[in-house]
Design a protein around this motif. Structure first.
Motif, PDB file in Angstrom:
ATOM      1  N   LEU A  42     -18.058  -1.392  12.545  1.00  0.00           N
ATOM      2  CA  LEU A  42     -18.528  -1.403  11.167  1.00  0.00           C
ATOM      3  C   LEU A  42     -18.551  -0.007  10.546  1.00  0.00           C
ATOM      4  CD1 LEU A  42     -21.477  -3.980  11.038  1.00  0.00           C
ATOM      5  CD2 LEU A  42     -19.079  -4.294  10.383  1.00  0.00           C
ATOM      6  N   GLY A  43     -19.009   0.986  11.302  1.00  0.00           N
ATOM      7  CA  GLY A  43     -19.102   2.343  10.754  1.00  0.00           C
ATOM      8  C   GLY A  43     -17.759   2.886  10.311  1.00  0.00           C
ATOM      9  N   PRO A  44     -16.759   2.903  11.188  1.00  0.00           N
ATOM     10  CA  PRO A  44     -15.442   3.365  10.760  1.00  0.00           C
ATOM     11  C   PRO A  44     -14.862   2.566   9.595  1.00  0.00           C
ATOM     12  CG  PRO A  44     -15.579   3.314  13.155  1.00  0.00           C
ATOM     13  CD  PRO A  44     -16.825   2.663  12.637  1.00  0.00           C
ATOM     14  N   ALA A  63     -29.368   5.580   8.366  1.00  0.00           N
ATOM     15  CA  ALA A  63     -28.202   5.810   9.218  1.00  0.00           C
ATOM     16  C   ALA A  63     -28.370   5.322  10.638  1.00  0.00           C
ATOM     17  CB  ALA A  63     -27.874   7.312   9.238  1.00  0.00           C
ATOM     18  N   GLY A  64     -29.609   5.026  11.060  1.00  0.00           N
ATOM     19  CA  GLY A  64     -29.822   4.609  12.438  1.00  0.00           C
ATOM     20  C   GLY A  64     -29.373   5.695  13.396  1.00  0.00           C
ATOM     21  N   SER A  65     -28.568   5.319  14.374  1.00  0.00           N
ATOM     22  CA  SER A  65     -28.069   6.291  15.348  1.00  0.00           C
ATOM     23  C   SER A  65     -26.675   6.796  14.990  1.00  0.00           C
ATOM     24  CB  SER A  65     -28.068   5.668  16.749  1.00  0.00           C
ATOM     25  OG  SER A  65     -27.369   4.427  16.756  1.00  0.00           O
ATOM     26  N   GLY A  66     -26.282   6.620  13.723  1.00  0.00           N
ATOM     27  CA  GLY A  66     -25.066   7.262  13.248  1.00  0.00           C
ATOM     28  C   GLY A  66     -23.803   6.447  13.328  1.00  0.00           C
ATOM     29  N   ASN A  67     -23.913   5.124  13.260  1.00  0.00           N
ATOM     30  CA  ASN A  67     -22.735   4.268  13.359  1.00  0.00           C
ATOM     31  C   ASN A  67     -21.671   4.620  12.324  1.00  0.00           C
ATOM     32  OD1 ASN A  67     -21.193   2.166  14.410  1.00  0.00           O
ATOM     33  ND2 ASN A  67     -22.091   0.640  13.061  1.00  0.00           N
ATOM     34  N   CYS A 126     -24.632   1.540   6.269  1.00  0.00           N
ATOM     35  CA  CYS A 126     -24.018   0.515   7.111  1.00  0.00           C
ATOM     36  C   CYS A 126     -25.118  -0.345   7.737  1.00  0.00           C
ATOM     37  CB  CYS A 126     -23.173   1.184   8.195  1.00  0.00           C
ATOM     38  SG  CYS A 126     -22.268   0.044   9.243  1.00  0.00           S
ATOM     39  N   VAL A 127     -25.294  -1.553   7.230  1.00  0.00           N
ATOM     40  CA  VAL A 127     -26.366  -2.484   7.610  1.00  0.00           C
ATOM     41  C   VAL A 127     -27.681  -1.725   7.829  1.00  0.00           C
ATOM     42  CG1 VAL A 127     -24.866  -4.278   8.473  1.00  0.00           C
ATOM     43  CG2 VAL A 127     -25.630  -2.550  10.081  1.00  0.00           C
ATOM     44  N   ILE A 152     -20.114   5.065  -3.940  1.00  0.00           N
ATOM     45  CA  ILE A 152     -21.166   4.392  -3.179  1.00  0.00           C
ATOM     46  C   ILE A 152     -20.493   3.323  -2.336  1.00  0.00           C
ATOM     47  CG2 ILE A 152     -23.216   2.917  -3.314  1.00  0.00           C
ATOM     48  CD1 ILE A 152     -23.863   4.340  -5.977  1.00  0.00           C
ATOM     49  N   GLY A 153     -20.778   3.324  -1.028  1.00  0.00           N
ATOM     50  CA  GLY A 153     -20.177   2.350  -0.120  1.00  0.00           C
ATOM     51  C   GLY A 153     -21.237   1.689   0.738  1.00  0.00           C
ATOM     52  N   LEU A 154     -21.174   0.371   0.836  1.00  0.00           N
ATOM     53  CA  LEU A 154     -22.195  -0.385   1.557  1.00  0.00           C
ATOM     54  C   LEU A 154     -21.565  -1.469   2.421  1.00  0.00           C
ATOM     55  CD1 LEU A 154     -24.539  -1.067  -1.510  1.00  0.00           C
ATOM     56  CD2 LEU A 154     -24.851   0.747   0.194  1.00  0.00           C
ATOM     57  N   ILE A 155     -22.087  -1.640   3.614  1.00  0.00           N
ATOM     58  CA  ILE A 155     -21.805  -2.833   4.411  1.00  0.00           C
ATOM     59  C   ILE A 155     -23.140  -3.491   4.716  1.00  0.00           C
ATOM     60  CG2 ILE A 155     -21.219  -3.604   6.751  1.00  0.00           C
ATOM     61  CD1 ILE A 155     -18.721  -1.956   6.650  1.00  0.00           C
TER      62      ILE A 155
END
Length: 281
Positions: A42-44, A63-67, A126-127, A152-155
């Motif tokens: 998902l991140g890439p 960002a969580g753990s940086g996905n 990202c989520v 702006i980019g969202l998943i």
């Protein structure tokens, strides 16, 4: 003190307590394992969809753990990763060191970002931002810190997709949400996101896509992994720990959900990829 100021203080304390609860929830289990073992693609995908380029200034929110933050940094961007949970940031730092990625990690709230207006070329999540309880506040911050003409980019997981259905399955067993908190999967609904961002963006593109997940040997394997690793699931189980019947019912509901989606050892988890450009001021 006026009645309005007292109400404001009461609301502020309630928000602080809610954020502390969220921070603790995401520290439960092993979310970095979810990010690296189950949803690493998902991140890439978000980095590509957001058009991240070398030298661009990028903010990854929740960002969580940086996905997504780590792939953005490895693409040559100047990246700041912000998250509410220090434990996830520390895991991200370790992952970034292992992969040779350089970026800044900062503790912060998606609903109150500590950056200047228009500070970033790309603002993405990202989520992550979908779990901020007050959607409009979070959306306002995404827009505010993005420069005019920036991206702006969202998943986000869709309500109808597998993870949206998982949250629906857990809802009867979870404590009621506090007043004003909105369901995370709403961020996976195109019309909801359009309403949040409004005319402050242009060229909004929303695409439903699917993540192919083949990490689980069977429905029970999925349930047990999420039961031990995914903070929201762990929190729901903790809320019903004193009621064996409810625990058994939730166990069965998650197994049934996974069984309906697993086919030849794999599942497709639907998400919404949204990209939009910040409108000129």
């Amino acid at each position: 003190m006026t009645e309005a100021s007292e109400a404001g203080q009461t609301q502020a304390k309630a928000d602080q307590a809610l954020k502390a609860k969220h921070r603790a929830m995401w520290a439960l289990g092993d979310y970095p394992a979810v990010a690296t073992d189950v949803i690493p693609a998902l991140g890439p995908e978000l980095v590509r969809g957001s058009g991240v380029r070398p030298g661009s200034r990028v903010l990854d929110v929740a960002a969580g753990s940086g996905n997504a933050a780590i792939p953005a940094a490895m693409a040559g961007a100047d990246v700041v990763a912000v998250d509410l949970t220090p434990e996830l940031l520390e895991a991200g730092r370790q992952l970034a060191d292992e992969r040779g990625a350089e970026l800044e990690w900062r503790e912060g709230d998606a609903e109150a970002l500590s950056f200047a207006d228009g500070d970033f070329d790309t603002v993405m999540s990202c989520v992550g931002v979908m779990f901020a309880p007050h959607h409009q506040q979070a959306a306002d911050e995404l827009v505010r810190v993005c420069r005019p003409g920036g991206r702006i980019g969202l998943i986000n997981w869709t309500p109808e997709g597998f993870i949206g259905q998982m949250f629906a399955a857990m809802r009867p067993y979870a404590p009621p949400p506090p007043p004003g908190a909105q369901p995370p999967p709403l961020w996976g609904d195109e019309e909801h996101v359009r309403a949040l961002l409004g005319d402050r963006v242009t060229g909004l593109d929303a695409r439903r896509q699917a993540l192919h997940v083949d990490q689980f040997t069977g429905p029970e394997d999925f349930r047990d992994f999420f039961k031990s690793s995914y903070g929201p699931t762990i929190a729901v189980y903790r809320a019903i720990a004193d009621d064996p019947e409810k625990v058994a019912a939730l166990d069965a509901a998650l197994v049934d959900l996974a069984a309906r989606h697993l086919e030849d050892g794999a599942m497709d988890w639907e998400y919404l990829l949204v990209t939009a450009d910040r409108a000129a001021a």
